[in-house]
Design a protein around this motif. Structure first.
Motif, short mmCIF file in Angstrom:
data_model
loop_
_atom_site.label_atom_id
_atom_site.label_comp_id
_atom_site.label_asym_id
_atom_site.label_seq_id
_atom_site.Cartn_x
_atom_site.Cartn_y
_atom_site.Cartn_z
N GLN A 34 0.73 -1.07 0.10
CA GLN A 34 0.20 -0.08 -0.02
C GLN A 34 0.92 1.35 0.01
OE1 GLN A 34 -3.22 -0.13 -0.17
NE2 GLN A 34 -3.24 -2.24 -0.30
N ALA A 36 1.76 4.87 1.00
CA ALA A 36 1.81 5.82 2.28
C ALA A 36 0.71 6.78 1.92
CB ALA A 36 2.87 6.25 3.12
N PRO A 37 -0.28 7.14 2.81
CA PRO A 37 -1.12 8.18 2.53
C PRO A 37 -0.39 9.38 2.72
CG PRO A 37 -1.75 7.11 4.62
CD PRO A 37 -0.81 6.42 3.94
N TYR A 48 0.08 11.67 11.92
CA TYR A 48 -0.44 10.38 11.61
C TYR A 48 0.66 9.50 11.55
CZ TYR A 48 -2.47 6.62 9.13
OH TYR A 48 -2.83 5.19 8.56
N LEU A 52 1.05 5.88 13.81
CA LEU A 52 1.28 4.60 13.59
C LEU A 52 2.58 3.78 14.11
CD1 LEU A 52 1.21 4.87 9.36
CD2 LEU A 52 -0.55 3.96 10.91
N GLY A 125 -3.21 8.05 -1.76
CA GLY A 125 -3.24 6.82 -0.88
C GLY A 125 -4.43 6.61 -0.28
N LEU A 127 -6.29 4.82 3.63
CA LEU A 127 -5.99 4.09 4.70
C LEU A 127 -7.13 3.38 5.40
CD1 LEU A 127 -6.76 6.37 7.41
CD2 LEU A 127 -5.18 7.53 6.04
N SER A 145 -4.97 1.96 10.06
CA SER A 145 -3.71 1.44 9.56
C SER A 145 -3.52 1.58 7.96
CB SER A 145 -3.80 -0.08 9.67
OG SER A 145 -2.96 -0.83 9.07
N ASN A 146 -2.28 1.71 7.56
CA ASN A 146 -2.03 1.64 5.95
C ASN A 146 -2.25 0.78 5.49
OD1 ASN A 146 -1.21 4.59 6.98
ND2 ASN A 146 0.93 4.08 6.17
N GLU A 147 -2.53 -0.36 5.84
CA GLU A 147 -2.66 -1.66 5.18
C GLU A 147 -3.83 -2.59 5.61
OE1 GLU A 147 0.31 -4.08 7.97
OE2 GLU A 147 1.22 -2.98 5.85
#
Length: 170
Positions: A34, A36-37, A48, A52, A125, A127, A145-147
């Motif tokens: 993924q 990253a936003p 953010y 994380l 991106g 999330l 989460s990013n994933e």
């Protein structure tokens, strides 16, 4: 001497074949990763990122790192508009004396961070808002989460994959 050279040559050829095999396995991994936003508000993006780090420390059940990253998050949130509630919760986490105390405050922190990121206008991106029904003594708990892969910050290794994606934030 001839035998040594032959063994060395064989070792080099084997190493080259192994390296090529590993490279081949990595080819498809970029597709599943993924991005990253990225937020319009750079300060929110920084906060953010610290959030994380707090989450990852809780996943690893590392209360020392969770304390350190909570303190960094608190400082970063001071620069984000409308983040007073999240900043106060980050401060509580930084001052918590146990992993259990940190995890209890993490739910409130995650709820506040979710409000911030939903209003934060992602420019790149996506999330995920994830949820575990067994967190907080079966009261449930959310986290960002990013994933999509679940790594539960409330239960750590005990139930690392307990939870599901409840929302994709774009």
């Amino acid at each position: 001497m001839k035998k040594t050279m032959m063994m060395l040559l064989l070792a080099l050829v084997s190493l080259g074949a192994y390296a090529q095999h590993e490279h081949g396995n990595m080819a498809g991994h970029d597709e599943g990763m993924q991005m990253a936003p990225e937020f319009k508000d750079k300060e929110l993006g920084t906060a953010y990122g610290h959030y994380l780090e707090v989450k990852e420390a809780l996943v690893a059940s590392d209360d020392g790192k969770a304390t350190d990253h909570s303190a960094m998050l608190e400082k970063a949130l001071a620069k984000v508009e409308n983040a007073d509630a999240a900043r106060e919760t980050a401060a509580k986490m930084a001052n918590a004396t146990s992993l259990k105390g940190q995890r209890q405050n993490f739910d409130a922190l995650s709820n506040e961070m979710a409000k911030l990121v939903k209003n934060g206008k992602l420019v790149k991106g996506e999330l995920y808002l994830e949820y575990c029904p067994m967190a907080n003594s079966n009261q449930g708990g959310y986290w960002l989460s990013n994933e999509k892969e679940i790594k539960n910050p409330y239960l750590g290794e005990k139930m690392l994959t307990c939870g599901s994606v409840k929302e994709t934030i774009k």
